[in-house]
Write an enzyme that holds these catalytic residues in place. Sequence first.
Site, PDB file in Angstrom:
ATOM      1  N   CYS A 173     -29.036 -34.398 -26.586  1.00  0.00           N
ATOM      2  CA  CYS A 173     -28.130 -33.476 -25.909  1.00  0.00           C
ATOM      3  C   CYS A 173     -28.743 -32.073 -25.841  1.00  0.00           C
ATOM      4  O   CYS A 173     -29.726 -31.758 -26.520  1.00  0.00           O
ATOM      5  CB  CYS A 173     -26.771 -33.433 -26.602  1.00  0.00           C
ATOM      6  SG  CYS A 173     -26.701 -32.416 -28.103  1.00  0.00           S
TER       7      CYS A 173
ATOM      8  N   ASP B 276      -0.312 -37.177 -20.386  1.00  0.00           N
ATOM      9  CA  ASP B 276       0.717 -37.852 -21.168  1.00  0.00           C
ATOM     10  C   ASP B 276       2.064 -37.233 -20.822  1.00  0.00           C
ATOM     11  O   ASP B 276       2.147 -36.236 -20.099  1.00  0.00           O
ATOM     12  CB  ASP B 276       0.408 -37.795 -22.665  1.00  0.00           C
ATOM     13  CG  ASP B 276       0.315 -36.374 -23.206  1.00  0.00           C
ATOM     14  OD1 ASP B 276       0.788 -35.450 -22.529  1.00  0.00           O
ATOM     15  OD2 ASP B 276      -0.229 -36.198 -24.298  1.00  0.00           O
ATOM     16  N   SER B 277       3.119 -37.816 -21.342  1.00  0.00           N
ATOM     17  CA  SER B 277       4.455 -37.396 -20.923  1.00  0.00           C
ATOM     18  C   SER B 277       4.914 -36.131 -21.621  1.00  0.00           C
ATOM     19  O   SER B 277       5.875 -35.501 -21.184  1.00  0.00           O
ATOM     20  CB  SER B 277       5.462 -38.509 -21.218  1.00  0.00           C
ATOM     21  OG  SER B 277       5.617 -38.659 -22.626  1.00  0.00           O
ATOM     22  N   GLY B 278       4.271 -35.769 -22.731  1.00  0.00           N
ATOM     23  CA  GLY B 278       4.734 -34.656 -23.546  1.00  0.00           C
ATOM     24  C   GLY B 278       5.713 -35.084 -24.609  1.00  0.00           C
ATOM     25  O   GLY B 278       6.161 -34.266 -25.415  1.00  0.00           O
ATOM     26  N   GLY B 279       6.040 -36.384 -24.654  1.00  0.00           N
ATOM     27  CA  GLY B 279       7.002 -36.861 -25.647  1.00  0.00           C
ATOM     28  C   GLY B 279       6.575 -36.568 -27.073  1.00  0.00           C
ATOM     29  O   GLY B 279       7.375 -36.108 -27.897  1.00  0.00           O
ATOM     30  N   PHE B 280       5.300 -36.814 -27.379  1.00  0.00           N
ATOM     31  CA  PHE B 280       4.814 -36.578 -28.740  1.00  0.00           C
ATOM     32  C   PHE B 280       4.939 -35.098 -29.109  1.00  0.00           C
ATOM     33  O   PHE B 280       5.344 -34.745 -30.212  1.00  0.00           O
ATOM     34  CB  PHE B 280       3.363 -37.037 -28.872  1.00  0.00           C
ATOM     35  CG  PHE B 280       2.768 -36.762 -30.222  1.00  0.00           C
ATOM     36  CD1 PHE B 280       3.038 -37.596 -31.299  1.00  0.00           C
ATOM     37  CD2 PHE B 280       1.956 -35.656 -30.421  1.00  0.00           C
ATOM     38  CE1 PHE B 280       2.495 -37.334 -32.553  1.00  0.00           C
ATOM     39  CE2 PHE B 280       1.406 -35.389 -31.675  1.00  0.00           C
ATOM     40  CZ  PHE B 280       1.684 -36.231 -32.741  1.00  0.00           C
TER      41      PHE B 280
ATOM     42  N   ASP C 249       8.629 -41.119 -23.649  1.00  0.00           N
ATOM     43  CA  ASP C 249       8.899 -42.094 -24.707  1.00  0.00           C
ATOM     44  C   ASP C 249       9.380 -41.358 -25.936  1.00  0.00           C
ATOM     45  O   ASP C 249       9.317 -40.131 -26.016  1.00  0.00           O
ATOM     46  CB  ASP C 249       7.634 -42.908 -25.028  1.00  0.00           C
ATOM     47  CG  ASP C 249       6.506 -42.035 -25.548  1.00  0.00           C
ATOM     48  OD1 ASP C 249       6.385 -40.874 -25.093  1.00  0.00           O
ATOM     49  OD2 ASP C 249       5.728 -42.484 -26.400  1.00  0.00           O
TER      50      ASP C 249
ATOM     51  N   CYS D 167     -29.133 -30.339 -29.299  1.00  0.00           N
ATOM     52  CA  CYS D 167     -30.177 -30.851 -30.182  1.00  0.00           C
ATOM     53  C   CYS D 167     -31.579 -30.631 -29.614  1.00  0.00           C
ATOM     54  O   CYS D 167     -32.551 -30.547 -30.369  1.00  0.00           O
ATOM     55  CB  CYS D 167     -29.933 -32.331 -30.462  1.00  0.00           C
ATOM     56  SG  CYS D 167     -28.442 -32.615 -31.447  1.00  0.00           S
TER      57      CYS D 167
ATOM     58  N   HIS E 160     -22.166 -31.188 -28.481  1.00  0.00           N
ATOM     59  CA  HIS E 160     -22.861 -32.265 -29.190  1.00  0.00           C
ATOM     60  C   HIS E 160     -21.906 -33.387 -29.582  1.00  0.00           C
ATOM     61  O   HIS E 160     -22.210 -34.571 -29.396  1.00  0.00           O
ATOM     62  CB  HIS E 160     -23.560 -31.731 -30.439  1.00  0.00           C
ATOM     63  CG  HIS E 160     -23.986 -32.827 -31.358  1.00  0.00           C
ATOM     64  ND1 HIS E 160     -25.145 -33.573 -31.166  1.00  0.00           N
ATOM     65  CD2 HIS E 160     -23.382 -33.375 -32.450  1.00  0.00           C
ATOM     66  CE1 HIS E 160     -25.229 -34.505 -32.107  1.00  0.00           C
ATOM     67  NE2 HIS E 160     -24.178 -34.402 -32.892  1.00  0.00           N
TER      68      HIS E 160
ATOM     69  N   ASP F  94      -8.041 -41.409 -26.582  1.00  0.00           N
ATOM     70  CA  ASP F  94      -8.137 -39.950 -26.467  1.00  0.00           C
ATOM     71  C   ASP F  94      -7.841 -39.365 -27.838  1.00  0.00           C
ATOM     72  O   ASP F  94      -7.116 -39.967 -28.643  1.00  0.00           O
ATOM     73  CB  ASP F  94      -7.121 -39.398 -25.456  1.00  0.00           C
ATOM     74  CG  ASP F  94      -5.740 -39.251 -26.088  1.00  0.00           C
ATOM     75  OD1 ASP F  94      -5.404 -38.140 -26.532  1.00  0.00           O
ATOM     76  OD2 ASP F  94      -5.002 -40.262 -26.169  1.00  0.00           O
TER      77      ASP F  94
ATOM     78  N   GLN G  58       6.071 -48.897 -28.322  1.00  0.00           N
ATOM     79  CA  GLN G  58       6.500 -48.200 -29.542  1.00  0.00           C
ATOM     80  C   GLN G  58       7.073 -49.214 -30.533  1.00  0.00           C
ATOM     81  O   GLN G  58       7.073 -50.415 -30.276  1.00  0.00           O
ATOM     82  CB  GLN G  58       7.519 -47.114 -29.197  1.00  0.00           C
ATOM     83  CG  GLN G  58       6.948 -45.922 -28.432  1.00  0.00           C
ATOM     84  CD  GLN G  58       6.059 -45.027 -29.286  1.00  0.00           C
ATOM     85  OE1 GLN G  58       5.867 -45.244 -30.492  1.00  0.00           O
ATOM     86  NE2 GLN G  58       5.487 -44.002 -28.659  1.00  0.00           N
TER      87      GLN G  58
ATOM     88  N   CYS H 202     -30.706 -37.374 -31.241  1.00  0.00           N
ATOM     89  CA  CYS H 202     -29.839 -37.020 -30.115  1.00  0.00           C
ATOM     90  C   CYS H 202     -30.623 -36.217 -29.086  1.00  0.00           C
ATOM     91  O   CYS H 202     -31.449 -35.371 -29.432  1.00  0.00           O
ATOM     92  CB  CYS H 202     -28.650 -36.196 -30.620  1.00  0.00           C
ATOM     93  SG  CYS H 202     -27.518 -35.658 -29.319  1.00  0.00           S
TER      94      CYS H 202
END
Length: 346
Positions: A273, A60-64, A114, A276, A302, A233, A156, A271
Amino acid sequence: MPVGTKATVKTLTPAHLQEIGFPIILANTYHLYLRPGSKIVQEAGGLHSFMNWPGAILTDSGGFQIFSLASLTKVEEEGVVFRSHLDGSTHFLTPEKVMEIEAELGADIIMPLDQCLPYPSPYEAAREAQERTTRWAARCQEAQKNPGQALFGIVQGVVYRDLREKSARELVAMDFPGYAVGGLSVGEPKPLMYEVLDYTVPLLPEEKPRYLMGVGSPDALWEGVARGIDMFDCVFPTRIARNGTAMTSRGRVIIRDAVHARDFSPLDAECSCYTCRNFTRAYLRHLFNAKEILGLVLVTYHNLYFLRGMMEEIRRALKENRFNQAKEEFFHRYYGPGKEKNDPAG
């Protein structure tokens, strides 16, 4: 996409992520720019080589992070002045500088700079941020250093319909290879987030990836897909794992609870995995109470395995034209009949 903010998904190795079956992870431009520095990553051969990850990477751009972590942030038309949350040093990021940094990092999918506002925000501030985000997207497109990287546009507009629709139409006209919906899951009620998606996503091209940023709880994944979202994400599954909370086929389990002290059954009987198949709830509880790192590793593994399997089930249900039925069945098992389907985070 599991979140590897600082070029690592917390507590797991790249081999774990491959074993679980993830083809792509996310890393953060802001954090890697500050430490170790994007030029060091470039000298290492880019992020893939630096962190030994053979799959795809999105940065991501790092804006957040600039607007949520940095102190004394000042937004100008040219870019953003901010003080590092690490040492207080002053930095100036422009759309052109972000494209330079992301080229040095070498991710496969990159985001433009952004302006993300919190919820609630006044309409005029939201309008200015939306318009600036579009102008910055154009500058990023013009300044893109590596044409092999897929640069997405970010919609946005906070929760104002006219601004979201304006943002989407302007970005679609710029013909990006993919589109993200940003500025959601920042404090607004989930029904309001879904309402924004209802009128925003249909404006984005179906033949291109549509990415909802920062969202990752089970209910939001099902509801996002129902509205046409392809990519997600969130730190949610890994963060709650480190706090001792597991997602299971029958809902959340807080492994620290005393009820698990003599429970020698697996975390999730449905599960398959590694966690588990090999360890009991009693043992996992012991690890957390003893503050052993292995507990964080096993529950994180998990949770990501659980969500990867859930997304596979969503894809199967879509192919077999039974999505709504599968969604209803999942919500009934996970949240229980008649319960509110609204995880408080993610």
